[in-house]
Design an enzyme around this catalytic site. Structure first.
Site, PDB file in Angstrom:
ATOM      1  N   ASN A  73     -14.348  56.943 -26.542  1.00 59.61           N
ATOM      2  CA  ASN A  73     -14.595  56.092 -25.380  1.00 59.61           C
ATOM      3  C   ASN A  73     -15.385  56.826 -24.302  1.00 59.61           C
ATOM      4  O   ASN A  73     -15.250  56.543 -23.114  1.00 59.61           O
ATOM      5  CB  ASN A  73     -13.286  55.546 -24.799  1.00 59.61           C
ATOM      6  CG  ASN A  73     -12.299  56.635 -24.390  1.00 59.61           C
ATOM      7  OD1 ASN A  73     -12.104  57.606 -25.109  1.00 59.61           O
ATOM      8  ND2 ASN A  73     -11.651  56.456 -23.249  1.00 59.61           N
ATOM      9  N   ASP A 115     -10.681  59.225 -31.183  1.00 59.31           N
ATOM     10  CA  ASP A 115     -10.559  60.162 -30.056  1.00 59.31           C
ATOM     11  C   ASP A 115     -10.673  59.379 -28.758  1.00 59.31           C
ATOM     12  O   ASP A 115     -11.745  59.283 -28.172  1.00 59.31           O
ATOM     13  CB  ASP A 115     -11.642  61.245 -30.149  1.00 59.31           C
ATOM     14  CG  ASP A 115     -11.490  62.301 -29.060  1.00 59.31           C
ATOM     15  OD1 ASP A 115     -10.457  62.305 -28.370  1.00 59.31           O
ATOM     16  OD2 ASP A 115     -12.413  63.126 -28.901  1.00 59.31           O
ATOM     17  N   PHE A 116      -9.544  58.798 -28.342  1.00 52.59           N
ATOM     18  CA  PHE A 116      -9.499  58.048 -27.094  1.00 52.59           C
ATOM     19  C   PHE A 116      -8.867  58.929 -26.020  1.00 52.59           C
ATOM     20  O   PHE A 116      -7.764  59.437 -26.204  1.00 52.59           O
ATOM     21  CB  PHE A 116      -8.675  56.769 -27.249  1.00 52.59           C
ATOM     22  CG  PHE A 116      -9.277  55.758 -28.197  1.00 52.59           C
ATOM     23  CD1 PHE A 116     -10.638  55.740 -28.459  1.00 52.59           C
ATOM     24  CD2 PHE A 116      -8.474  54.817 -28.816  1.00 52.59           C
ATOM     25  CE1 PHE A 116     -11.187  54.804 -29.329  1.00 52.59           C
ATOM     26  CE2 PHE A 116      -9.015  53.870 -29.675  1.00 52.59           C
ATOM     27  CZ  PHE A 116     -10.376  53.865 -29.937  1.00 52.59           C
ATOM     28  N   GLU A 117      -9.577  59.101 -24.915  1.00 50.10           N
ATOM     29  CA  GLU A 117      -9.055  59.943 -23.844  1.00 50.10           C
ATOM     30  C   GLU A 117      -8.931  59.130 -22.561  1.00 50.10           C
ATOM     31  O   GLU A 117      -9.535  58.081 -22.401  1.00 50.10           O
ATOM     32  CB  GLU A 117      -9.937  61.170 -23.664  1.00 50.10           C
ATOM     33  CG  GLU A 117     -10.052  61.944 -24.977  1.00 50.10           C
ATOM     34  CD  GLU A 117     -10.369  63.411 -24.809  1.00 50.10           C
ATOM     35  OE1 GLU A 117     -10.274  63.926 -23.681  1.00 50.10           O
ATOM     36  OE2 GLU A 117     -10.705  64.043 -25.827  1.00 50.10           O
ATOM     37  N   PHE A 118      -8.090  59.654 -21.666  1.00 45.19           N
ATOM     38  CA  PHE A 118      -7.783  58.986 -20.405  1.00 45.19           C
ATOM     39  C   PHE A 118      -7.215  57.587 -20.627  1.00 45.19           C
ATOM     40  O   PHE A 118      -7.491  56.659 -19.868  1.00 45.19           O
ATOM     41  CB  PHE A 118      -9.014  58.954 -19.494  1.00 45.19           C
ATOM     42  CG  PHE A 118      -9.559  60.324 -19.196  1.00 45.19           C
ATOM     43  CD1 PHE A 118      -8.945  61.137 -18.266  1.00 45.19           C
ATOM     44  CD2 PHE A 118     -10.655  60.821 -19.883  1.00 45.19           C
ATOM     45  CE1 PHE A 118      -9.424  62.411 -18.001  1.00 45.19           C
ATOM     46  CE2 PHE A 118     -11.142  62.097 -19.643  1.00 45.19           C
ATOM     47  CZ  PHE A 118     -10.526  62.894 -18.691  1.00 45.19           C
TER      48      PHE A 118
END
Length: 317
Positions: A73, A115-118
């Protein structure tokens, strides 16, 4: 958690499309089990933005190196809002799953790395739902993997890692890459001290079958200004060059099992911590001792060249 002995440990590497990384890929493609390239960003409609690199793709194909492309993202500056919208809206979520499936089929990829961050911590259940739906759609045709932040305990309210439920995710993924680095970022300190990595694994093995754990390992360093601020990322070679440029003495910190030095430039003191083959070797010993499924290294091209010899020695084929 009991687990069968891992006879073979995978040597997987993350990849970002730089000339430095491409050169390293040309040299080491045959030594890597899976390449995990940062290539596909999500959109608010659940489609994917193609950021792939043809040259790397050709090397991988020629070397018969399987690819687990990262779906991330980071293609949108409003990362948290974007991922919340995609995960919590059923039709967008389904569209993203379809987009991923279509990508894997058309490009003949081995699987995917999420790989999803925040991700907002209150969206934990939606991360679980997404991974369950994705896993049921893709497995066993494709390998379904996810990169997760390091945790020392289950804290659903943690602003960065709260959305990631190790136990549930381990049921709907073939592997979890635990990103056991960036122990220090806003303030100077080891990138990933051996004690920190050990504590991360002590918790992880209570929630995830050991063969599904890939230890996320750093091969870079950080350069902090003592007065504060975000650090500058360094490759192993740039860290060594910096020490040489300023006549600094590199010290291997035995407690942290990581290299460090300080230098002064334009009257300002800097503190550097970085990974080298010795610190890498210490963490590989943990992978063996904990009987894990292998490693996921961030990232190709930044490493001390000697880590390849360490891998050959400790992960014999």
């Amino acid at each position: 958690m009991n687990d069968s002995n891992c006879k073979y440990r995978e040597n997987n590497w993350y990849y970002i499309s730089t000339s430095q990384a491409l050169k390293a890929l040309e040299i080491h493609a045959y030594e890597i089990d899976f390449l995990i390239p940062f290539w596909y960003g999500i959109t608010e409609k659940g489609t994917l933005v193609d950021q792939s690199q043809l040259e790397a793709l050709l090397i991988a194909r020629r070397s018969k190196l399987p690819i687990l492309p990262i779906v991330h993202n980071f293609s949108d500056p409003q990362m948290a809002g974007l991922i919340h919208e995609v995960l919590t809206t059923p039709n967008i979520r389904q569209n993203l799953i379809f987009s991923i499936e279509n990508l894997l089929i058309t490009q003949n990829y081995a699987g995917v790395n999420i790989d999803f961050e925040f991700v907002p911590p209150e969206d934990r259940s939606y991360v679980n739902t997404f991974m369950e739906e994705l896993y049921r759609r893709l497995s066993p045709r494709f390998r379904v993997t996810i990169s997760v932040p390091a945790q020392l305990e289950d804290n659903p309210r943690h602003p960065f890692s709260g959305a990631f439920d190790y136990g549930t995710l381990s049921r709907f993924a073939d592997q979890l890459n635990i990103l056991a680095y960036d122990e220090h970022f806003s303030t100077p300190g080891p990138v990933a001290s051996i004690g920190f990595v050990r504590r991360v694994l002590d918790y992880a093995i209570t929630k995830i079958p050991r063969h599904k754990i890939k230890l996320g390992m750093a091969v870079y360093g950080y350069d902090w200004v003592e007065t504060g601020g975000m650090p500058r990322t360094l490759s192993y070679q740039s860290a060594v060059n910096l020490a040489r440029q300023y006549g600094a003495t590199i010290i291997y910190d035995e407690d942290a099992q990581e290299s460090t030095f300080t230098y002064t430039a334009y009257g300002v003191r800097h503190i550097v911590w970085f990974e080298d083959s010795r610190s890498f070797s210490a963490k590989l010993d943990l992978v063996i001792r904990y009987n894990l499924g292998g490693i996921g290294v961030w990232r190709l091209g930044l490493e001390d060249p000697r880590v390849w010899e360490v891998i050959r020695k400790k992960f014999p084929v």
